[in-house]
Design a protein around this motif. Structure first.
Motif, mmCIF file in Angstrom:
data_model
loop_
_atom_site.group_PDB
_atom_site.id
_atom_site.type_symbol
_atom_site.label_atom_id
_atom_site.label_comp_id
_atom_site.label_asym_id
_atom_site.label_seq_id
_atom_site.Cartn_x
_atom_site.Cartn_y
_atom_site.Cartn_z
ATOM 1 N N GLY A 186 6.607 14.238 2.323
ATOM 2 C CA GLY A 186 5.297 14.726 2.720
ATOM 3 C C GLY A 186 4.146 14.055 1.994
ATOM 4 N N ASP A 187 3.303 14.873 1.356
ATOM 5 C CA ASP A 187 2.106 14.368 0.693
ATOM 6 C C ASP A 187 2.430 13.396 -0.449
ATOM 7 O OD1 ASP A 187 0.439 15.771 2.401
ATOM 8 O OD2 ASP A 187 0.215 17.484 1.035
ATOM 9 N N GLN A 188 3.576 13.545 -1.071
ATOM 10 C CA GLN A 188 3.972 12.586 -2.118
ATOM 11 C C GLN A 188 4.150 11.191 -1.526
ATOM 12 O OE1 GLN A 188 7.501 14.367 -3.770
ATOM 13 N NE2 GLN A 188 6.345 15.340 -5.429
ATOM 14 N N ALA A 189 4.655 11.108 -0.311
ATOM 15 C CA ALA A 189 4.816 9.814 0.363
ATOM 16 C C ALA A 189 3.447 9.206 0.669
ATOM 17 C CB ALA A 189 5.637 9.970 1.641
ATOM 18 N N VAL A 190 2.493 10.040 1.077
ATOM 19 C CA VAL A 190 1.133 9.556 1.349
ATOM 20 C C VAL A 190 0.523 9.001 0.062
ATOM 21 C CG1 VAL A 190 -1.200 10.235 2.054
ATOM 22 C CG2 VAL A 190 0.780 11.105 3.310
ATOM 23 N N ALA A 191 0.637 9.735 -1.023
ATOM 24 C CA ALA A 191 0.081 9.287 -2.303
ATOM 25 C C ALA A 191 0.736 7.983 -2.756
ATOM 26 C CB ALA A 191 0.247 10.377 -3.360
ATOM 27 N N ALA A 192 2.037 7.882 -2.603
ATOM 28 C CA ALA A 192 2.746 6.660 -2.995
ATOM 29 C C ALA A 192 2.307 5.475 -2.136
ATOM 30 C CB ALA A 192 4.258 6.867 -2.898
ATOM 31 N N ALA A 193 2.148 5.699 -0.834
ATOM 32 C CA ALA A 193 1.697 4.618 0.058
ATOM 33 C C ALA A 193 0.292 4.159 -0.321
ATOM 34 C CB ALA A 193 1.744 5.080 1.511
ATOM 35 N N LYS A 194 -0.567 5.091 -0.684
ATOM 36 C CA LYS A 194 -1.917 4.725 -1.142
ATOM 37 C C LYS A 194 -1.848 3.839 -2.381
ATOM 38 C CE LYS A 194 -4.494 8.757 0.472
ATOM 39 N NZ LYS A 194 -5.261 9.946 0.033
ATOM 40 N N ARG A 195 -1.011 4.236 -3.342
ATOM 41 C CA ARG A 195 -0.873 3.438 -4.574
ATOM 42 C C ARG A 195 -0.322 2.050 -4.274
ATOM 43 N NH1 ARG A 195 1.036 8.386 -6.361
ATOM 44 N NH2 ARG A 195 3.191 7.670 -6.310
ATOM 45 N N LEU A 196 0.686 1.980 -3.421
ATOM 46 C CA LEU A 196 1.274 0.680 -3.075
ATOM 47 C C LEU A 196 0.269 -0.220 -2.368
ATOM 48 C CD1 LEU A 196 4.799 1.779 -1.827
ATOM 49 C CD2 LEU A 196 4.297 0.375 -3.836
ATOM 50 N N ALA A 197 -0.457 0.333 -1.408
ATOM 51 C CA ALA A 197 -1.436 -0.472 -0.679
ATOM 52 C C ALA A 197 -2.555 -0.939 -1.613
ATOM 53 C CB ALA A 197 -2.017 0.330 0.480
ATOM 54 N N SER A 198 -2.987 -0.076 -2.501
ATOM 55 C CA SER A 198 -4.038 -0.445 -3.446
ATOM 56 C C SER A 198 -3.548 -1.534 -4.408
ATOM 57 C CB SER A 198 -4.489 0.798 -4.218
ATOM 58 O OG SER A 198 -5.521 0.473 -5.100
ATOM 59 N N ALA A 199 -2.349 -1.364 -4.932
ATOM 60 C CA ALA A 199 -1.790 -2.364 -5.849
ATOM 61 C C ALA A 199 -1.591 -3.686 -5.137
ATOM 62 C CB ALA A 199 -0.462 -1.866 -6.420
ATOM 63 N N PHE A 200 -1.131 -3.648 -3.905
ATOM 64 C CA PHE A 200 -0.937 -4.885 -3.137
ATOM 65 C C PHE A 200 -2.274 -5.580 -2.888
ATOM 66 C CE2 PHE A 200 -0.417 -7.345 0.763
ATOM 67 C CZ PHE A 200 0.573 -8.208 0.336
ATOM 68 N N ALA A 201 -3.291 -4.784 -2.519
ATOM 69 C CA ALA A 201 -4.612 -5.351 -2.265
ATOM 70 C C ALA A 201 -5.194 -5.981 -3.548
ATOM 71 C CB ALA A 201 -5.549 -4.288 -1.719
ATOM 72 N N SER A 202 -4.972 -5.322 -4.675
ATOM 73 C CA SER A 202 -5.470 -5.854 -5.947
ATOM 74 C C SER A 202 -4.805 -7.166 -6.330
ATOM 75 C CB SER A 202 -5.244 -4.850 -7.071
ATOM 76 O OG SER A 202 -6.010 -3.694 -6.850
ATOM 77 N N SER A 203 -3.553 -7.320 -5.948
ATOM 78 C CA SER A 203 -2.827 -8.543 -6.294
ATOM 79 C C SER A 203 -3.018 -9.652 -5.259
ATOM 80 C CB SER A 203 -1.341 -8.263 -6.469
ATOM 81 O OG SER A 203 -0.748 -7.909 -5.241
ATOM 82 N N ASN A 204 -3.723 -9.351 -4.165
ATOM 83 C CA ASN A 204 -3.978 -10.324 -3.087
ATOM 84 C C ASN A 204 -5.454 -10.323 -2.719
ATOM 85 O OD1 ASN A 204 -1.314 -11.441 -1.983
ATOM 86 N ND2 ASN A 204 -0.902 -9.258 -2.268
ATOM 87 N N PRO A 205 -6.311 -10.783 -3.642
ATOM 88 C CA PRO A 205 -7.759 -10.735 -3.359
ATOM 89 C C PRO A 205 -8.163 -11.659 -2.213
ATOM 90 C CG PRO A 205 -7.336 -11.809 -5.474
ATOM 91 C CD PRO A 205 -6.019 -11.357 -4.925
#
Length: 174
Positions: free
Chosen positions: A155-174
């Motif tokens: 549920g919401d834990q999956a949403v939070a994890a996806a947000k963190r992953l997408a943010s970390a990926f975006a930060s590593s791919n400027p």
């Protein structure tokens, strides 16, 4: 899509989402569509056409609900996108992706597989563009699919994890 086609497609989508692709008989599908058998067959002459109509309708609804109107800011868009997918899963797809279920029910059906591929391609392209990750469509799709597949368990834990992953990926791919 004209009114009767829309009504039929919406009813078929609901029936397949509720009962799967193997269980509902033609009478169940006709009843869900809210039309006569003759009208159902006029607009969807075969079960394959019924599945296609349902999936096309699902694609349009998903794209409108999840992808339309995302903020211009990529970070805000990423977060809202994950929230919207979580809401979609909660309200529309608690059992998982209808496109994957259709392929699983009829793995040899090339037209259903084509619909799955088109849907996922459209989702990946729109999500990557909104998230500021153009050129990273596959990576974005992996994150979104991970969210879709893990949501029924977390549920919401999956949403939070996806947000963190997408943010970390975006930060590593400027």
């Amino acid at each position: 899509m004209d009114g009767i086609r829309e009504k039929i497609a919406a009813g078929l989508e609901r029936a397949f989402a509720s009962h799967g692709f193997a269980e509902p008989n033609v009478d169940t599908l006709r009843e869900a569509a809210g039309v006569s058998l003759r009208t159902l067959y006029k607009y969807t002459p075969s079960r394959a056409d019924m599945v296609k109509a349902a999936l096309e309708h699902r694609h349009q609804r998903y794209m409108a609900r999840v992808m339309d109107g995302l903020p211009d800011d990529p970070g805000e868009a990423r977060a809202l996108l994950m929230d919207r997918i979580g809401t979609w899963m909660q309200t529309e797809a608690a059992h998982g992706c209808l496109f994957h279920a259709a392929v699983a029910a009829d793995p040899g059906n090339a037209s259903v597989r084509d619909l799955l591929e088109r849907h996922k391609k459209d989702v990946a392209e729109r999500a990557a563009a909104a998230a500021g990750l153009a050129g990273q469509e596959v990576a974005m799709l992996v994150i979104l699919e991970g969210l879709t597949q893990s949501w029924p368990l977390h549920g919401d834990q999956a949403v939070a994890a996806a947000k963190r992953l997408a943010s970390a990926f975006a930060s590593s791919n400027p």
